[in-house]
Write an enzyme that holds these catalytic residues in place. Structure first.
Site, PDB file in Angstrom:
ATOM      1  N   ASP A 259       2.930   4.784  -5.386  1.00  0.00           N
ATOM      2  CA  ASP A 259       2.353   6.076  -5.205  1.00  0.00           C
ATOM      3  C   ASP A 259       3.442   7.077  -5.323  1.00  0.00           C
ATOM      4  OD1 ASP A 259       1.009   8.239  -4.487  1.00  0.00           O
ATOM      5  OD2 ASP A 259       0.788   7.720  -2.417  1.00  0.00           O
TER       6      ASP A 259
ATOM      7  N   HIS B 222      -9.539   5.438  -1.612  1.00  0.00           N
ATOM      8  CA  HIS B 222      -8.635   5.252  -0.517  1.00  0.00           C
ATOM      9  C   HIS B 222      -9.512   6.178   0.655  1.00  0.00           C
ATOM     10  CE1 HIS B 222      -4.365   3.807  -1.658  1.00  0.00           C
ATOM     11  NE2 HIS B 222      -5.397   3.493  -2.962  1.00  0.00           N
ATOM     12  N   GLY B 223      -9.082   6.245   1.790  1.00  0.00           N
ATOM     13  CA  GLY B 223      -9.548   6.560   3.015  1.00  0.00           C
ATOM     14  C   GLY B 223     -10.815   6.387   3.478  1.00  0.00           C
ATOM     15  N   GLY B 224     -11.135   5.049   3.449  1.00  0.00           N
ATOM     16  CA  GLY B 224     -12.615   4.361   3.696  1.00  0.00           C
ATOM     17  C   GLY B 224     -13.014   4.458   5.020  1.00  0.00           C
TER      18      GLY B 224
ATOM     19  N   ASP C 248       0.849  -1.225   0.126  1.00  0.00           N
ATOM     20  CA  ASP C 248       0.019  -0.018  -0.074  1.00  0.00           C
ATOM     21  C   ASP C 248       0.886   1.144  -0.043  1.00  0.00           C
ATOM     22  OD1 ASP C 248      -2.407   1.632   0.446  1.00  0.00           O
ATOM     23  OD2 ASP C 248      -2.477   1.371   2.615  1.00  0.00           O
ATOM     24  N   HIS C 249       0.636   2.010  -1.069  1.00  0.00           N
ATOM     25  CA  HIS C 249       1.611   3.329  -1.053  1.00  0.00           C
ATOM     26  C   HIS C 249       3.019   3.136  -1.251  1.00  0.00           C
ATOM     27  CE1 HIS C 249      -1.944   6.083  -0.765  1.00  0.00           C
ATOM     28  NE2 HIS C 249      -2.344   5.260   0.214  1.00  0.00           N
TER      29      HIS C 249
ATOM     30  N   GLY D 127      -6.826   8.684   7.317  1.00  0.00           N
ATOM     31  CA  GLY D 127      -6.979   9.123   8.642  1.00  0.00           C
ATOM     32  C   GLY D 127      -8.332   9.168   9.292  1.00  0.00           C
TER      33      GLY D 127
END
Ligand code: 13P
Length: 283
Positions: free
Chosen positions: A104, A206-208, A82-83, A179
């Site tokens: 990323d 992203h950011g779910g 991830d990233h 976050g």
């Protein structure tokens, strides 16, 4: 089953009209919890390791954990970086037999992003490993609406980027952030729909964590392929461990394995709740 790549899982998801959870895992208990949830809910799952957690735990350790977890269940499981921060980090995970990597470089200039992402794609695809990249900038969740919107993905550029790099899925910036949200997220569904309908690869949000069930439901209906969730699991894990040791008395009598078992159960419960929405319209 052995680990599947993203391409296989996201094609399955499209066929069955469901969204796939890409859930951050950072140790054995979190991997066991997420995979157990996938098994109970009969859904494929992507477990992904945040780049800093790979630095902490080692991609070889995380691959071994995910490999065993996947072998113990009957649903498709992928393991992704991830990233990923660089070609070198992506290569490390590829060498350690991850089934997907994210590179990323969204904050770098477009040409540099294309060049480095294409290098990762060439290496990964030669080993049947999938690649996710990001365009636009997904910022931190304490940002203002204006700061989040400043990073929105441009649909025209996204279409070009996918053609030029050959990636398997694209992470986009449409109003979510990483976050704990300071302000309730406002998702630009018009932009998200345009990206899903016109970009020639599966779209990833992203950011779910902290996104409402209604908004997640809408993403599923729009055809978003993959939703990344991390913080909700970190919090569930942390709160369960804390509850087991919250007072001096509890701390004194706490068996560390009981605390880890409570954390595992808490993570599994959150994962199942999310998967319920992701699979609501499955055919
Ligand atoms: P959250 O931690 O905000 O859920 O974001 C996770 C994520 O997008 C990982 O790539």
């Amino acid at each position: 089953m052995s680990l599947s790549n993203y391409d296989e899982i996201l094609r399955y998801a499209k066929k069955h009209r469901m969204m796939i959870g890409a859930f951050n895992c950072f140790n054995m208990e979190s991997a066991q919890a997420l995979v157990a949830a996938a098994d109970v809910m009969h859904t494929p799952l992507i477990i992904q390791t945040y780049h800093a957690h790979v630095d902490f735990a080692g991609s070889d350790y995380m691959q071994a954990i995910a490999d065993v977890a996947a072998k113990n269940v009957n649903v498709k499981i992928a393991l992704g970086l991830d990233h990923g921060r660089s070609y070198e980090q992506a290569k490390q995970c590829i060498d350690d037999r991850y089934s997907a990597v994210m590179i990323d470089l969204a904050t770098q200039d477009y040409e540099q992003n294309v060049r480095e992402t294409s290098r990762v794609v060439a290496l990964a695809h030669s080993k049947n490993i999938s690649v996710e990249a990001e365009l636009g900038e997904i910022v931190m969740a304490d940002s203002t609406y204006e700061e989040i919107a400043a990073g929105y993905t441009d649909a025209e550029v996204a279409r070009r980027f996918v053609k030029e790099t050959g990636i398997d899925c694209l992470a986009v910036s449409v109003g979510t952030a990483h976050g704990t949200y300071k302000y309730a997220p406002k998702i630009n569904f018009a932009l998200l729909q345009e990206l899903v309908e016109t970009v020639d690869c599966p779209i990833v949000v992203h950011g779910g964590s902290g996104v409402s069930d209604e908004d997640i439901d809408r993403m599923v209906r729009l055809g978003v392929a993959k939703l990344n969730v991390g913080t909700d699991f970190f919090d569930a894990y942390k709160n369960a461990v804390h509850a087991a040791m919250a007072t001096d008395e509890l701390l004194a009598k706490c068996d560390i394995v009981d605390a880890m078992a409570a954390a595992r159960t808490a993570v599994q419960k959150v994962a199942e709740q999310k998967m319920m929405i992701f699979t609501k319209y499955r055919v």
